[in-house]
Motif scaffolding. Sequence first.
Motif, PDB file in Angstrom:
ATOM      1  N   ASN A 329       0.636  -1.212  -0.202  1.00  0.00           N
ATOM      2  CA  ASN A 329       0.112   0.164  -0.184  1.00  0.00           C
ATOM      3  C   ASN A 329       1.014   1.374  -0.003  1.00  0.00           C
ATOM      4  O   ASN A 329       1.497   1.586   1.017  1.00  0.00           O
ATOM      5  CB  ASN A 329      -0.873   0.089   1.125  1.00  0.00           C
ATOM      6  N   VAL A 552      -3.207  -5.864  13.092  1.00  0.00           N
ATOM      7  CA  VAL A 552      -4.027  -4.866  12.264  1.00  0.00           C
ATOM      8  C   VAL A 552      -3.012  -4.080  11.658  1.00  0.00           C
ATOM      9  O   VAL A 552      -3.223  -3.457  10.606  1.00  0.00           O
ATOM     10  CB  VAL A 552      -4.736  -3.978  13.360  1.00  0.00           C
ATOM     11  N   CYS A 556      -2.843  -3.359   7.570  1.00  0.00           N
ATOM     12  CA  CYS A 556      -2.951  -2.271   6.925  1.00  0.00           C
ATOM     13  C   CYS A 556      -1.753  -1.821   6.218  1.00  0.00           C
ATOM     14  O   CYS A 556      -1.874  -0.755   5.375  1.00  0.00           O
ATOM     15  CB  CYS A 556      -3.187  -0.890   8.225  1.00  0.00           C
ATOM     16  N   SER A 557      -0.724  -2.266   6.176  1.00  0.00           N
ATOM     17  CA  SER A 557       0.420  -1.893   5.253  1.00  0.00           C
ATOM     18  C   SER A 557       0.103  -2.537   3.969  1.00  0.00           C
ATOM     19  O   SER A 557       0.794  -2.246   2.828  1.00  0.00           O
ATOM     20  CB  SER A 557       1.832  -2.381   5.851  1.00  0.00           C
ATOM     21  N   ALA A 560      -6.576  -2.450   0.987  1.00  0.00           N
ATOM     22  CA  ALA A 560      -7.751  -2.883   1.907  1.00  0.00           C
ATOM     23  C   ALA A 560      -8.349  -3.901   0.897  1.00  0.00           C
ATOM     24  O   ALA A 560      -8.893  -3.724  -0.113  1.00  0.00           O
ATOM     25  CB  ALA A 560      -8.454  -1.607   2.088  1.00  0.00           C
ATOM     26  N   HIS A 578      -8.625   3.190   6.964  1.00  0.00           N
ATOM     27  CA  HIS A 578      -7.395   2.387   6.668  1.00  0.00           C
ATOM     28  C   HIS A 578      -6.317   3.227   7.096  1.00  0.00           C
ATOM     29  O   HIS A 578      -5.461   2.764   8.215  1.00  0.00           O
ATOM     30  CB  HIS A 578      -7.373   1.896   5.253  1.00  0.00           C
ATOM     31  N   ARG A 579      -6.395   4.411   6.845  1.00  0.00           N
ATOM     32  CA  ARG A 579      -5.281   5.417   7.432  1.00  0.00           C
ATOM     33  C   ARG A 579      -5.206   5.648   8.722  1.00  0.00           C
ATOM     34  O   ARG A 579      -4.203   5.774   9.335  1.00  0.00           O
ATOM     35  CB  ARG A 579      -5.452   6.674   6.564  1.00  0.00           C
ATOM     36  N   LEU A 581      -6.510   3.668  11.138  1.00  0.00           N
ATOM     37  CA  LEU A 581      -6.065   2.533  11.740  1.00  0.00           C
ATOM     38  C   LEU A 581      -4.623   2.313  11.874  1.00  0.00           C
ATOM     39  O   LEU A 581      -3.959   1.749  12.609  1.00  0.00           O
ATOM     40  CB  LEU A 581      -6.931   1.321  11.368  1.00  0.00           C
ATOM     41  N   TYR A 582      -4.039   2.531  10.486  1.00  0.00           N
ATOM     42  CA  TYR A 582      -2.437   2.505  10.463  1.00  0.00           C
ATOM     43  C   TYR A 582      -1.844   3.148  11.362  1.00  0.00           C
ATOM     44  O   TYR A 582      -0.854   2.728  11.911  1.00  0.00           O
ATOM     45  CB  TYR A 582      -2.313   2.784   9.064  1.00  0.00           C
ATOM     46  N   THR A 585      -2.718   2.249  15.313  1.00  0.00           N
ATOM     47  CA  THR A 585      -2.056   0.953  15.636  1.00  0.00           C
ATOM     48  C   THR A 585      -0.452   1.195  15.648  1.00  0.00           C
ATOM     49  O   THR A 585       0.092   0.545  16.596  1.00  0.00           O
ATOM     50  CB  THR A 585      -2.359  -0.506  14.650  1.00  0.00           C
TER      51      THR A 585
END
Length: 691
Positions: A329, A552, A556-557, A560, A578-579, A581-582, A585
């Motif tokens: 990603n 997680v 996320c790397s 999605a 996504h961004r 959560l990245y 986390t």
Amino acid sequence: MYKLPWTLLLLIIAILAPTNGNLTEKVPKNQLSLSDILEYNTILFPLTTVSKAELVGEQCHARLQELRRGILQREFWALKVLDASGKQPPAFMLGDNMWLGSAQLCEAAQNGLNLDISRYVAHKMNMSLLTDKTPFDVDYRVIYAAHNSSYQTDVVYGQARQLLHIGLCVPSECNSQQLMQLVTAYFESEIFLSGDLHAIKPSLLKVKTMEFKGGDFHKMIAFKLVVVFVTYTLLMTLYAYYLRTRRLPSTNVQVKPSSFEAFVLCYDLQLNCSKILAPPDSASNTFAFLNGGRMESALIATFFHTFIMLKAIVSNPTQLFTYVSSIGNMEVAMDVFLLISGFLQTYSYLRNRSQLETIRRLNFSRSVLEIVKLTFHRFLRLAPLYYFMICITYLAMKYNDSTTVFNLSGFVTENCERYWWRNVLFIHNLYDHKDMCLAWTWFVSLEMQYTITLTVLLVVYAKHPKYAKISLLLLMIASLAYQTIVGIQVNFQISLETTFANFTKIYANPLARIFPYLGGALTCWLYLEYNAQLQSCKLLTNTIYSLLIHLVFVICSQFAPLGRGYSVRVETFIFVLHRCLYTLTAGWSIIAAANNRLAWHGRFLSAKIFQKTIHVSYALSLLNPFVIICLFTAGSKLVFVEPIRMFVLFIGLIIILHILSFPLTVLFEMPYRNISSLLTKRGPAKRAKSS
């Protein structure tokens, strides 16, 4: 019942029918002449057909007609000229726009082919192939033409536009202007249009002559700036060596160097090398693993930058797009780097309690001066090497553009000639990415902008913590809201192509990327203020929870997996989530690793190789696309990329980058880090004397 008699009758007729044994007479002969075949299968030959004296001048026209006669008579020198010129290759529909021919063969047509072969070894070739030379001088030129064919895949990624690269070996008497008129006439002629199967309809942009003018090179301002900067650096380095070896150790009493001598010693080569090569003390550094995280981020960014720049010089750009987009990603590749930068800036500021107390007592004007001072220190660490690399890259690209068949280097130099000032002011990421000078350095401008923003927040925090917290949260919410609104406006879809089509709005915009930077600052504040309470939190004490949160982060790397094929609103929501959560986390993983959770990952990131190479990470990030452009365009040969070759190429590139990054860091970055540290130490000393 009637089929059988008819079948037998036809079989008898076929057997008894007379044959003369010469079936070829029933096949019509090919009525195309050699000139007809050449006009529809080459590019150079039809230029001799459309050539007219009033179009290109008497001399050029006469040479082209002489070349035409030589080709039709199959003379070796003429066939070499024809073979050295490009023609449309296969796989046009997959994005192959490189119709290059061979510059080396064009040179061999004029000077002969010098091969060290034995006269006692039998060869089937005619020796005239080696010895025949053109009766006139020829040059290799490259035509750049835009096209809008709907029969070619045109995936959007990278900065440079799709252009036909057409190599032509032509008589030297035909100058670039005449060649442009000739090629334009050919594109508009019935010869080209009748064979334009893919509806290319090219529009000629320019003609490049493959020659380097050294006199013009030395007149460039960039060259003079490089000479001045290199000369200054070498003189200061030599003077620092003199101070170290002659003056300072000459007395038995330890003498404290003067302010000027301390400044000069910042350029000490031995001191700077020792800082980079010194054994790292990971055990005493709680956040040593962050160095590994920054290096991982730099390597990921290097990977994406490298193969995105390759698009302009490969024969299979569509496959390259498939390979790159399926690996990871790119949207969040730099988020960890930004998060760690925000964390470290906040940590170096908040851990100095005495500095916080001093700032708390400052009035408004003194607070503004403090912001300017802290910003200047960041500028001092980023700007010298960055400005030096802008000049070096421009000069290298200028030279490369004069000697290579590819247009990528020229595209970079054109943008830098017009928009260099945006880089100098650290604002080039605010403009359209197609107009950026050194587009891969967008993160430098972003880093400076975030440094100023976070410095203001930290100064406000020292005086009014509540206002600083509210401002930080509002900025983070604004970042998420901005990404959501822009995603809906541009009909966002989770794809690498979407990122490049909207690069300026989604990827390089300060408001779009500030969330991870402020997330790093928030992570640091939580660790410094509430780490004791966090240590009793189940999410931290329970190893399973910590591993799940880190899982997680790892997921996320990647792109999605559930974010494709939905409506624009749904995909935008998944993208923003996504961004978010990245970043969250990643921040929690930093706190967990600092508290000896995720020990296996912390030990890996704290490895000595990461602690040593972190010093050259900045130079490496500035160098990577520059090196790949110089390496793969210098030979004027196409690159065909496939996964194994990509992997080997990346490993080799990383080794070369580290070798080149070391002297750049030692000479043009470390001295200014030392000056920044020197100024930081002198400040409290002056305040202590005045008090």
